[in-house]
Design an enzyme around this catalytic site. Structure first.
Site, PDB file in Angstrom:
ATOM      1  N   LYS A  76       1.534  21.153  -5.526  1.00  0.00           N
ATOM      2  CA  LYS A  76       2.938  21.083  -5.916  1.00  0.00           C
ATOM      3  C   LYS A  76       3.643  22.414  -5.657  1.00  0.00           C
ATOM      4  CE  LYS A  76       5.881  19.721  -9.807  1.00  0.00           C
ATOM      5  NZ  LYS A  76       5.902  19.170 -11.179  1.00  0.00           N
ATOM      6  N   ARG A  77       2.866  23.474  -5.647  1.00  0.00           N
ATOM      7  CA  ARG A  77       3.475  24.802  -5.534  1.00  0.00           C
ATOM      8  C   ARG A  77       3.397  25.396  -4.139  1.00  0.00           C
ATOM      9  NH1 ARG A  77       0.944  24.480 -10.416  1.00  0.00           N
ATOM     10  NH2 ARG A  77       2.300  24.724 -12.223  1.00  0.00           N
TER      11      ARG A  77
END
Length: 496
Positions: free
Chosen positions: A255-256
């Site tokens: 997600k990052r």
């Protein structure tokens, strides 16, 4: 029993495509069984909460068409559906656990925990992170620390021996040694719950029957199951969904961190990126449904109504699945081809406007049918229609207007005649232009076929290697601008 499932994102940013897959499978399962799909916002980690993230997540879900039956904006019988608005409920049940001997107050600071862990290298509890120091404090010691005003958290008392079995619909029984699970924090010193307490309390009071979540949460399931047992509540059915991998198949789709495909190119991670890149929500849902689940019959393209009718948790493959981004372009192109022309026009207008390309809807309707088989993404319309700008993308050269089947003298004559036709023909339509311009090509090419001339003329009109068909392009440009571009071509040929 009526099926009730939930999607519970944390508002720490955008809706990740892996999270959207989790939401989709929950939604499909609920719709298959005629049950309820609940949207719950898990925002107890206030340090990581991003302003506007709740609205962004809901906007992304609405764009995908994942409608929810209960949630922050629509309400429902078991709300509120934002966890920070339910803090009193979590505190009540955290202290209930303490009073009934299932949890304890822990006064250890993080520094103290770390120091003791360093001094106990090799010890199992040191490996887990907490040595259960405060679990063995006497009632008098606890009271003395409270009297001093020492802050505390509430930790759960995990069984020290035995195993916990996690019945999983997708994976079968998963057995975990209780000694591998630490006494997790349930209530933080600020009075807010951790994920572990809040999701168990919420799932019980919201009457969740099935928990469909990413397999990264498997290691928390023993704790959650023992929390249900401690409360005396029924345990929902678990189904841990397969991990979503990078397109390369190497590692989780983070997600990052931006993902990369096999060629090293960045790919999309945020749902909003798919929308902004010109993908249709129907195609994105179809794409995601194929990640870990298969429709059958060797079909990769299907409607959500068809998928819902067939969807079963038992058919999900537990193995990690990579995102086949190449297939998304193919799927999206298929859905674009099926669009009504008017719908396609409305869909491409925002992309044209963003690019500063002002094209009327009437003109776009002329070009819609020719666009359909040529677009993989709606955003492709910009490059396809850039010839409609007043300034052309590429200057003309004589060699671009002649061919061995259309030598220079023939090209001069053909382009002069075409210019006269465009200046005077009535009606100025695709059909009438097609009839006249084909005849010119057949008269002047050495093989008596219109193709070589029409190809050269299309480049003179559009200045693009890839463009709509010639006759539609002329009508879209309009008589005045088409005439100007042909006059340039005629002048160039006459001076050659």
């Amino acid at each position: 029993m009526s099926v009730r499932v939930r999607f519970a994102p944390s508002p720490t940013g955008y809706l990740h495509i892996g999270g959207a897959r989790t939401a989709l499978f929950n939604w499909m399962f609920a719709r298959h069984h005629g049950g309820q799909f609940i949207l719950r916002i898990e925002d107890t980690d206030q340090k990581r909460t991003v302003p506007g993230a709740i609205e962004a997540i809901m906007d992304a879900m609405r764009w995908l068409g994942l409608d929810w039956d209960e949630g922050p904006d629509v309400g429902g019988p078991y709300g509120p559906y934002i966890q920070t608005q339910r803090a009193d409920l979590y505190r009540e049940w955290a202290y209930w656990l303490v009073e009934h001997g299932h949890a304890y107050k822990c006064f250890c600071t993080s520094e103290e925990v770390a120091k003791r862990r360093e001094s106990r290298q090799g010890d199992q509890q040191a490996i887990l992170g907490y040595d259960r120091h405060c679990r063995y404090l006497s009632a008098e010691e606890v009271a003395a620390k409270e009297a001093q005003g020492i802050p505390y958290v509430i930790r759960f008392k995990m069984p020290l021996e035995g195993t916990t079995t996690i019945p999983d619909i997708i994976r079968g029984d998963i057995v975990v040694d209780n000694g591998q699970v630490q006494d997790a924090v349930l209530l933080k010193s600020d009075g807010l719950p951790t994920y572990h307490l809040a999701n168990v309390v919420d799932d019980h009071f919201m009457k969740i029957t099935h928990i469909l979540r990413a397999d990264e949460w498997i290691n928390t399931a023993p704790l959650h199951i023992h929390l249900y047992h401690a409360f005396g509540w029924d345990v929902p059915a678990y189904a841990h969904l397969p991990l979503v991998l990078n397109p390369s198949g190497k590692g989780k789709l983070s997600k990052r961190a931006q993902a990369f495909d096999d060629g090293g190119q960045q790919v999309l991670v945020k749902v909003e990126e798919f929308r902004d890149a010109g993908y249709l929500p129907e195609a994105v849902l179809n794409f995601l449904a194929n990640v870990g689940w298969a429709f059958g019959e060797d079909r990769e393209k299907f409607s959500m109504a068809e998928a819902i009718a067939r969807f079963r948790l038992e058919d999900i493959n537990p193995a990690p699945s990579r995102l086949p981004y190449g297939k998304l372009d193919w799927l999206n192109g298929q859905y674009i081809q099926e669009m009504e022309s008017a719908a396609l026009v409305e869909a491409v207008v925002p992309f044209l406007e963003k690019a500063g390309l002002d094209v009327s809807r009437d003109v776009l309707m002329v070009l819609a049918d020719s666009m359909k088989p040529r677009l993989k993404r709606l955003s492709d319309a910009v490059d396809f229609l850039v010839f409609l700008r007043d300034e052309t993308a590429e200057p003309l050269a004589v060699e671009q207007l002649v061919d061995k089947k259309l030598p220079l003298d023939a090209a001069r004559a053909a382009f002069r005649e075409a210019l006269a036709i465009i200046q005077t023909i009535e009606p100025f339509s695709v059909d009438t232009l097609g009839e006249q311009l084909r005849a010119i090509g057949e008269r002047h090419t050495t093989n008596s076929k219109a193709g070589p001339f029409l190809g050269k003329m299309r480049f003179a009109i559009t200045r693009q290697r890839i463009s709509p068909p010639l006759f539609e392009s002329i009508v879209a440009l309009g008589r005045e601008r088409a005439t100007a571009r042909l006059e340039e071509a005629v002048k160039l040929l006459e001076t050659a």
